[in-house]
Scaffold this active site. Structure first.
Site, PDB file in Angstrom:
ATOM      1  N   ARG A 161       0.841  -1.207   0.000  1.00 47.22           N
ATOM      2  CA  ARG A 161       0.000   0.000   0.000  1.00 47.22           C
ATOM      3  C   ARG A 161       0.871   1.249   0.000  1.00 47.22           C
ATOM      4  O   ARG A 161       1.899   1.281   0.666  1.00 47.22           O
ATOM      5  CB  ARG A 161      -0.857  -0.002   1.269  1.00 47.22           C
ATOM      6  N   ARG A 172       2.016   7.892  10.429  1.00 49.33           N
ATOM      7  CA  ARG A 172       0.714   7.356  10.870  1.00 49.33           C
ATOM      8  C   ARG A 172       0.743   7.018  12.357  1.00 49.33           C
ATOM      9  O   ARG A 172      -0.245   7.206  13.064  1.00 49.33           O
ATOM     10  CB  ARG A 172       0.340   6.124  10.041  1.00 49.33           C
TER      11      ARG A 172
HETATM   12  P1  ADP Z   1      -4.317   1.786   9.342  1.00 47.15           P
HETATM   13  O1  ADP Z   1      -5.200   1.473  10.525  1.00 47.15           O
HETATM   14  O2  ADP Z   1      -3.427   0.666   8.985  1.00 47.15           O
HETATM   15  O3  ADP Z   1      -3.647   3.122   9.408  1.00 47.15           O
HETATM   16  P2  ADP Z   1      -6.655   2.214   7.710  1.00 47.15           P
HETATM   17  O4  ADP Z   1      -6.944   1.319   6.578  1.00 47.15           O
HETATM   18  O5  ADP Z   1      -7.537   2.149   8.914  1.00 47.15           O
HETATM   19  O6  ADP Z   1      -5.166   1.927   8.044  1.00 47.15           O
HETATM   20  O7  ADP Z   1      -6.654   3.744   7.242  1.00 47.15           O
HETATM   21  C1  ADP Z   1      -5.916   4.169   6.126  1.00 47.15           C
HETATM   22  C2  ADP Z   1      -6.068   5.677   5.993  1.00 47.15           C
HETATM   23  O8  ADP Z   1      -7.446   5.996   5.781  1.00 47.15           O
HETATM   24  C3  ADP Z   1      -5.670   6.484   7.215  1.00 47.15           C
HETATM   25  O9  ADP Z   1      -4.280   6.739   7.258  1.00 47.15           O
HETATM   26  C4  ADP Z   1      -6.496   7.760   7.011  1.00 47.15           C
HETATM   27  O10 ADP Z   1      -5.926   8.588   6.020  1.00 47.15           O
HETATM   28  C5  ADP Z   1      -7.787   7.219   6.457  1.00 47.15           C
HETATM   29  N1  ADP Z   1      -8.775   6.928   7.505  1.00 47.15           N
HETATM   30  C6  ADP Z   1      -9.270   5.697   7.862  1.00 47.15           C
HETATM   31  N2  ADP Z   1     -10.172   5.812   8.846  1.00 47.15           N
HETATM   32  C7  ADP Z   1     -10.267   7.136   9.134  1.00 47.15           C
HETATM   33  C8  ADP Z   1     -11.024   7.901  10.069  1.00 47.15           C
HETATM   34  N3  ADP Z   1     -11.873   7.318  10.933  1.00 47.15           N
HETATM   35  N4  ADP Z   1     -10.847   9.246  10.075  1.00 47.15           N
HETATM   36  C9  ADP Z   1     -10.020   9.849   9.235  1.00 47.15           C
HETATM   37  N5  ADP Z   1      -9.246   9.196   8.341  1.00 47.15           N
HETATM   38  C10 ADP Z   1      -9.378   7.851   8.277  1.00 47.15           C
END
Ligand code: ADP
Length: 215
Positions: A161, A172
């Site tokens: 990714r 992150r």
């Molecule tokens: P991880 O938990 O591995 O960081 P996610 O798949 O949950 O990955 O999220 C990937 C990206 O999607 C985050 O870095 C953010 O940019 C966005 N994202 C996901 N969920 C949210 C949320 N609840 N609020 C804001 N951004 C979100």
């Protein structure tokens, strides 16, 4: 419907255990990251807006993701237990969710925290591979595909990714510490926090045990 909120750093295993638990009847996994990646791929207005935030490892605007979650929850009549993975991600989103639940008669079963040290998280994320075609997830250390670089489910070439590069991963984790960690106290104060040690492999069994205790 009741909701289990999965809390934990990127790479703590939320997605993996949610997929396992969702094999149980009546349990559904809703991943905010998957919803957003789907919107980006489909080129919807929300997806276009979210793309740059996501690629840089920043959070997308609260209303954008909250609206997507609300639409999905509203369309769902069958699910008994919804595992929310990745939402809420900060206190403002937790407040939006609390209102959404109150308005729809949905109860909070618990906020389940997967507690994993940073070093483990970084190792897990660097091994992560995903299928761009069907969304299946693999890990070169702990869950390798049968044939290197190829999706077991659909045969497409696996990718890393864009936000799993080392610099973005560190960012992150910083965003998680600044924005999401306060949710631990938020749900502790609501008497809803259940913590599971997520650093070992038998995570799924431990999570089931924790859920059985509080059901
Ligand atoms: P991880 O938990 O591995 O960081 P996610 O798949 O949950 O990955 O999220 C990937 C990206 O999607 C985050 O870095 C953010 O940019 C966005 N994202 C996901 N969920 C949210 C949320 N609840 N609020 C804001 N951004 C979100």
């Amino acid at each position: 419907m009741n909701i289990v909120i999965l809390l934990g750093a990127p790479g703590s295993g939320k997605g993996t255990i949610a997929v396992e638990l969702a094999k149980t009847a009546g349990i559904r996994h809703l991943s905010s990251g998957d919803l957003l990646r789907g919107a980006v791929k489909a080129g919807t207005p929300a997806g276009l807006k979210a793309k740059t935030f996501m690629e840089s490892g920043n959070l997308v605007p609260d209303e954008l993701i909250a609206d997507m979650i609300a639409d999905t929850v509203a369309a769902d009549k069958e699910t008994q237990t919804l595992l929310l993975d990745g939402f809420p991600r900060n206190v403002a989103q937790a407040e939006i969710l609390a209102k959404m639940m109150a308005d729809n008669g949905i109860t909070l079963r618990c906020a389940l925290l997967l507690d994993v040290p940073d070093a483990v998280v970084i190792r897990r994320i660097s091994g992560r591979r995903v299928c761009p075609a069907c969304g299946a997830g693999f890990n070169v250390d702990s869950m390798p595909p049968k044939q290197e670089g190829i999706c077991d489910a659909c045969g497409a070439a696996l990718i890393i990714r864009k936000d799993d590069t080392p610099e973005t991963v560190q960012h992150r984790l910083d965003v998680y510490a600044a924005q999401t960690l306060p949710l631990i106290d938020y749900y502790k104060q609501a008497n809803a926090l259940v913590t599971v040690d997520g650093s070992h492999d038998d995570l799924d069994a431990k999570v089931r045990e924790a859920l059985e205790k509080i059901s």
